[in-house]
Every structure is written in C-alpha cells, then in structure tokens.
Design an enzyme around this catalytic site. Structure first.
Site, short mmCIF file in Angstrom:
data_model
loop_
_atom_site.label_atom_id
_atom_site.label_comp_id
_atom_site.label_asym_id
_atom_site.label_seq_id
_atom_site.Cartn_x
_atom_site.Cartn_y
_atom_site.Cartn_z
N GLY A 100 -24.54 3.66 -140.44
CA GLY A 100 -25.11 4.76 -139.65
C GLY A 100 -25.64 4.29 -138.30
O GLY A 100 -25.50 3.12 -137.92
N SER A 136 -40.32 8.55 -141.54
CA SER A 136 -40.22 9.33 -140.31
C SER A 136 -41.59 9.87 -139.90
O SER A 136 -42.44 10.16 -140.76
CB SER A 136 -39.28 10.51 -140.59
OG SER A 136 -39.36 11.44 -139.54
N TYR A 162 -36.55 17.95 -145.81
CA TYR A 162 -36.21 16.58 -145.37
C TYR A 162 -37.48 15.73 -145.28
O TYR A 162 -37.55 14.63 -145.83
CB TYR A 162 -35.49 16.62 -144.01
CG TYR A 162 -35.46 15.28 -143.33
CD1 TYR A 162 -34.68 14.24 -143.83
CD2 TYR A 162 -36.25 15.02 -142.20
CE1 TYR A 162 -34.67 12.99 -143.21
CE2 TYR A 162 -36.24 13.78 -141.58
CZ TYR A 162 -35.46 12.77 -142.08
OH TYR A 162 -35.45 11.54 -141.48
N LYS A 189 -39.06 12.25 -147.49
CA LYS A 189 -39.61 10.99 -146.96
C LYS A 189 -41.02 10.76 -147.51
O LYS A 189 -41.38 9.64 -147.89
CB LYS A 189 -39.65 11.02 -145.43
CG LYS A 189 -38.27 11.05 -144.78
CD LYS A 189 -37.48 9.79 -145.06
CE LYS A 189 -36.13 9.77 -144.39
NZ LYS A 189 -35.28 8.66 -144.86
N ARG A 231 -38.07 26.43 -130.70
CA ARG A 231 -37.30 26.27 -131.95
C ARG A 231 -38.29 26.29 -133.12
O ARG A 231 -39.32 25.61 -133.07
CB ARG A 231 -36.54 24.94 -131.90
CG ARG A 231 -35.68 24.64 -133.10
CD ARG A 231 -34.81 23.42 -132.87
NE ARG A 231 -35.56 22.18 -132.76
CZ ARG A 231 -35.03 20.97 -132.60
NH1 ARG A 231 -33.71 20.83 -132.52
NH2 ARG A 231 -35.77 19.89 -132.51
#
Ligand code: NAD
Ligand code: UFG
Length: 339
Positions: free
Chosen positions: A10, A124, A148, A152, A291
């Site tokens: 990645g 993160s 998500y 984590k 957003r």
C-alpha cells in the site's frame, strides 16, 4: 532484523519497505492487493536495489498468515493492512469490523503461535474525540465518529490488552495525522482507485487535468482562511517513524502510543496554493458546503514522539506538493503503467 509487513504494497507500506530494505532488514510483505498492486513491490525492490519476499494473502486467513510467518520467522511485525475509506465504512460497517478487527486478532494470534512479540500498528488521528480542540496529545479523550475510526480505536485497545497479558510483548501504536506526498524518485506514491476522497490526490488530478476543479468543503470554519486545517505529514517522514518505532519496540516492553505529524497546521487553500507553486499551474476550485463529519482543525502535539522515539518530521508542505506532483506527472495512470 526480520520484519513482517502486512499491507506492505500500500501507500505507506511501500515507502516504509524501501527504508527498511535500505537498512538491510529482511522483509516479508503480506498483502491481498485489495487496494494496491504488486507493481508497487517491484518498484520498491528496484528503488532499494534489494530483494524482499512477498506473499499474497489475507490477514483474516489464519492458516495463510501462519504459513507465511513461520517461513519469515519475524523479529517484528508492522501492521498496515486494513480498509481505510471513512465514507465506505459507514456504508459497509461489518466489512470494516471484519477486515480490520478480525484481521488484527488473527494477526496477534499468529504472532503468539510463532513467538513474535513486537508490533508497530497503524492507527489514526481519527480516534480522537473531535469535541476537543486541536492540538491533540496522546492523553486526549478518544471518540471516533465513524466505523473506520472505531476499528482503529478498538484495535488499539486489543493490542494494549495483548501487551498487558504478555510480559515480553512490545507494541508501538502510531496515530498518523494526514499522510501525503511520495518518494522523491516519483516511482512510488499514492494510487487511489476511482475519484480520490482525500485532498492531496484530488488536487494532483486537477493539476494533471483529469478532474475539472477542487471542491473546497467549507469556507466558514474558525481557521485562518475559513477552510479546514490539517497536520499533513510527508509519507517519507511517516516511513522513518516506523523505523524509529521498531527500534523502540526492540528494547522497551509494554504498549505505548505516539502521534505522528509535524505539529504544523495547513488549510485547504494554503495546500492548494503550495501545489500551484509546485506544479506551476493554477488549480481551479470552488468553495462548497462543508463535508459531513469533517472537523475544523486536526493538528498533532508531536512532543512525545520526539522525546521517546527520537523522531521528528523533516519535510515541509512544499516538499509534500513537489513529490506528489512528481509522482502524479510521471505516473498519470498510477501503477497501471506497469513495471
Ligand atoms: P493502503 O490502502 O494504500 O494500504 C493498505 C494495504 O493493506 C493495501 O495494500 C491493501 O491491499 C492491504 N490490505 C487491506 N486489507 C487487507 C487484508 N485483509 N489482508 C491483507 N492485506 C490487506 O493504505 P495506506 O494509506 O497505506 O494506509 C496504511 C494503514 O495506515 C492503514 O491501516 C490505514 O488505515 C492507516 N492510516 C492511513 C491514513 C491515510 O490517510 N493514508 C491515515 C491514518 C491511518
Ligand atoms: N477536502 C476538500 N476537498 C476535497 C477533499 C478534502 O476540501 O475534495 C478538505 C477536507 O474537508 C479537509 C481537508 O481537505 O478539511 C483534508 O481532507 P482529507 O479527506 O484529505 O483528510 P481527512 O482529514 O478528512 O482524513 C484523513 C484520512 C482519514 C484519517 C485522517 C486522520 O482520510 O482516514 O486523515 O489521519 F483518519
């Protein structure tokens, strides 16, 4: 040192592999290529002028992991593998919980089975409770606001419990802020599938002419120019943080957590203008609605990583834009160009 790297093909994994190989580590990359290409690994080998072992496999497959890890006999694991798209995680939460959490448990079980007790984990900044104003220190309250981020947060807790239950275990949890940029060669970089969700690859595609303009999500945040502010970190700096964390995990037992950023804040418009300087073109943009789920500002307090890991970022926003543009312009189709 032998290092087993999940998700090694990645974006962040590939840059870390180059640095590991240059330090003469023996590396095994384990990846199912769900969001990457084996071409990245071919380029890593070329850049580092060194070989590595690569195994195509899924971290949720315990048997495949164990076969690969028994062959690799790692001293340490760097665990990058995971799904990472925030929006998709709200649409497919179970896929995220299964891939990221079940996969991490399978990885820790396999480490136990083969007697490997050192792990560096990719967490993160998204784990922090957005109600707290930036900058974030590692002691700030957690409160991820999407599936998500919760994967984590939960994996951090699982690793902490695993380390507490094994007195010989070492775990370094790295909370990345906003990774961007590419290797200076322009041979490896970020290659998102479809239209990018993240700012830097989106700007790069507008500069390249494959997207018409950037939508700036919100112009009324309480920041210097009203646009969202982030702590962008060059992927090469991020890669070197993993080498520092491996060194730490080789000598210190227990589990600790570190913010990995620059400690500097850059707004969307500042980043756009820095990219214009790097590519020598004007980049079209329009300010639109905020957003959903975005915070005004996310910046790291990076003093702990400096104090304990002896690591700090070297590169600035100009370097990030220059390297990103170099990667984009040399690889307009990402890794689809082949070797
Ligand atoms: P990436 O998608 O480029 O790399 C992740 C790699 O893991 C990919 O090569 C993918 O194919 C592989 N993978 C995914 N699920 C797998 C599975 N079940 N088995 C084997 N391989 C699997 O992402 P990246 O940007 O390099 O991120 C690496 C890690 O850092 C991820 O865990 C991500 O959540 C975390 N992170 C990334 C960012 C960011 O903005 N890029 C920020 C914070 C944290
Ligand atoms: N932005 C735009 N237009 C775009 C894309 C982004 O204006 O087309 C803005 C966002 O509103 C935000 C800033 O650019 O203000 C950065 O957005 P990104 O999507 O690049 O990054 P985020 O901070 O939203 O999130 C990223 C990763 C997460 C990770 C987080 C912290 O996507 O997975 O950094 O590490 F958790």
């Amino acid at each position: 040192m032998r290092v087993f790297v999940t998700g090694g093909a990645g974006f962040i994994g590939s840059h870390t592999l180059v640095q590991l190989l240059r330090q003469n580590a023996e590396v095994t990359a384990f990846d199912n290529y769900s969001n990457s290409s084996p071409v990245a690994l071919a380029r890593v080998k070329r850049l580092a002028q060194s070989d590595l072992s690569s195994v195509e496999g899924d971290i949720c497959n315990r048997a495949a992991l164990e076969t690969a890890m028994r062959a690799a006999k790692p001293d340490a694991v760097i665990h990058f593998a995971g799904l990472k798209a925030v929006g998709e995680s709200s649409e497919k939460p179970l896929s995220y919980y299964k891939n990221n959490i079940a996969g991490s448990i399978a990885l820790l079980e396999t480490m136990d089975a083969v007697g490997c007790r050192n792990i560096v984990f990719s967490s993160s900044a998204t784990v922090y409770d957005p109600a707290k104003a930036a900058p974030f220190t590692e002691e700030d309250p957690l409160g991820a606001v999407n599936p998500y981020g919760r994967t984590k947060q939960f994996i951090e807790e699982i690793i902490r419990d695993w380390a507490a239950a094994n007195s010989d275990a070492s775990a370094a949890i790295l909370r990345y802020f906003n990774p961007v940029g590419a290797h200076v060669s322009g041979d490896i970089g970020e290659d998102p599938v479809g239209i990018p969700n993240n700012l830097m690859p989106f700007i790069a595609r507008v500069a390249a002419g494959s997207l018409p303009r950037l939508q700036v999500f919100g112009g009324d945040y309480p920041t210097s120019d009203g646009t969202g502010a982030r702590d962008y970190i060059h992927v090469e700096d991020l890669a070197s943080a993993h080498l520092a964390a491996l060194k730490y995990a080789a000598t210190v037992k227990g589990c600790d957590v570190f913010n990995i950023g620059t400690g500097r804040s850059t707004t969307v418009l500042e980043m756009l203008h820095a990219f214009e300087q790097a590519c020598g073109k004007a980049i079209a943009y329009r300010i639109t609605e905020r957003r959903a789920g975005d915070v005004a500002s996310s910046v790291a307090d990076v003093s702990k990583a400096k104090r304990i890991l002896g690591w700090q970022a070297k590169y600035d926003v100009a370097d990030m834009c220059q390297s990103s543009w170099n990667w984009q312009s040399r690889n307009p189709k990402g890794y689809d160009n082949g070797q």
